[in-house]
Enzyme design. Structure first.
Site, PDB file in Angstrom:
ATOM      1  CE1 TYR A   1      55.426 -66.674  61.537  1.00  0.00           C
ATOM      2  CE2 TYR A   1      55.942 -68.991  61.249  1.00  0.00           C
ATOM      3  CZ  TYR A   1      55.606 -67.768  60.707  1.00  0.00           C
ATOM      4  OH  TYR A   1      55.456 -67.653  59.348  1.00  0.00           O
ATOM      5  N   GLY A   2      56.469 -67.667  68.111  1.00  0.00           N
ATOM      6  CA  GLY A   2      56.359 -68.455  69.345  1.00  0.00           C
ATOM      7  C   GLY A   2      55.319 -68.003  70.343  1.00  0.00           C
TER       8      GLY A   2
ATOM      9  CB  CYS B   1      60.075 -72.837  62.068  1.00  0.00           C
ATOM     10  SG  CYS B   1      59.180 -71.902  63.309  1.00  0.00           S
TER      11      CYS B   1
ATOM     12  CB  CYS C   1      63.905 -72.117  69.324  1.00  0.00           C
ATOM     13  SG  CYS C   1      63.718 -70.611  68.332  1.00  0.00           S
TER      14      CYS C   1
HETATM   15  N1  DGL Z   1      62.754 -70.382  64.872  1.00  0.00           N
HETATM   16  C1  DGL Z   1      61.516 -70.721  65.423  1.00  0.00           C
HETATM   17  C2  DGL Z   1      61.434 -72.021  66.140  1.00  0.00           C
HETATM   18  O1  DGL Z   1      62.207 -72.895  65.833  1.00  0.00           O
HETATM   19  C3  DGL Z   1      60.498 -69.675  65.714  1.00  0.00           C
HETATM   20  C4  DGL Z   1      60.857 -68.634  66.705  1.00  0.00           C
HETATM   21  C5  DGL Z   1      59.748 -67.604  66.773  1.00  0.00           C
HETATM   22  O2  DGL Z   1      59.452 -67.021  65.727  1.00  0.00           O
HETATM   23  O3  DGL Z   1      59.192 -67.423  67.854  1.00  0.00           O
HETATM   24  O4  DGL Z   1      60.621 -72.224  66.985  1.00  0.00           O
END
Ligand code: DGL
Length: 272
Positions: free
Chosen positions: A41-42, A72, A183
């Site tokens: 997602y980042g 997240c 993260c």
């Molecule tokens: N685990 C995620 C976070 O805490 C997202 C990492 C990702 O998908 O880029 O930001």
């Protein structure tokens, strides 16, 4: 009456939060959603992550969740405010980089923060820095590729070490004594991080505090499941259920059924 928690992340990262929840309130029933078809997602625009977070929340509520843990940082930054607006009767627990405890305990006044680009760009991070940094210098790094390594279960490979060394060695040279994990994927590489930075550097994993906050909210609502026997746990992934199931013993320390879901437009459908 005990309510089900809905916990979600782009992938396996939220399992670091779920692990803390299972340790603190093991009897609470939990539904966990990993949006692995869209991970990471980042590097996505906030608008897109917001749409995913809304679709996942609708799905978890339809499956019987009564409280949502946005496990997240990226989704919290992009969508927490929006989710609270469109689901005003639902309680949400979100993540924010633990700048506050880091700023309170650093001796050198220099703190490293590891998080995704979207987390650093969001208004939530800016507000945390403004409220809590208090003159402390924050050194930031997005650790490109690290989320994907962890998704593969590569917690201790040469490539994973290189990514972490690239981020942490320059920070060490500048005098950090604290590292904030911004993260939820990153707690899985704490042993490697600690090896690189040394035992004297404090590494902050926010998961236990988030689990405590979740327990407090449940208790306030009289919805905490008591007892030490493991409560219901089911997982859903938009990726490959077999691959996720295979990682569970290592990342979560227990096994549980994993169901496959599919996105169609902005909606999620249970496949099996
Ligand atoms: N685990 C995620 C976070 O805490 C997202 C990492 C990702 O998908 O880029 O930001």
């Amino acid at each position: 009456m005990a309510i089900r928690l809905g916990v979600f992340d782009s992938g396996v990262g939220g399992l670091s939060v779920l692990r803390a929840i299972r340790a603190q309130i093991p009897a609470q029933p939990v539904l966990y959603f990993a949006d692995q078809v869209h991970v990471p997602y980042g590097s996505r625009p906030a608008e897109e992550v917001r749409r995913f977070a809304e679709g996942i929340t609708r799905f978890l509520l339809a499956q019987g969740a009564g409280l949502i843990v946005v496990a997240c940082n990226t989704a919290s930054a992009a969508a927490l405010k929006h989710l609270r607006q469109i689901f005003p009767h639902i309680s949400f627990v979100g993540m924010e980089p633990a700048v506050k405890p880091a700023a309170e305990t650093t001796q050198t006044g220099i703190v490293g923060v590891l998080a995704t680009p979207a987390t650093f760009q969001g208004a939530l991070y800016a507000s945390v820095v403004e409220r809590f940094a208090n003159g402390v210098t924050l050194l930031q790094d997005t650790c490109p590729g690290l989320v994907q390594q962890i998704e593969r279960g590569d917690l201790d490979t040469h490539e994973t070490r290189l990514i972490l060394e690239n981020a942490l060695l320059p920070m060490l040279e500048r005098g950090i004594d604290t590292v904030v994990l911004g993260c939820t994927h990153y707690p899985f590489v704490i042993p490697l991080i600690q090896e690189i930075v040394g035992a004297e550097v404090q590494v902050i994993d926010p998961a236990p505090a988030v689990a405590r906050q979740t327990g407090r909210l449940l208790a306030e609502r009289g919805a905490l499941a008591s007892g030490s026997e493991a409560g219901e746990l089911r997982l859903f992934t938009s990726g490959d259920p077999k691959r996720l199931a295979a990682l569970l013993p290592r990342l979560l320390g227990e096994v549980a059924p994993v169901h496959r879901v599919e996105w169609s437009d902005d909606e999620i459908r249970l496949v099996d």
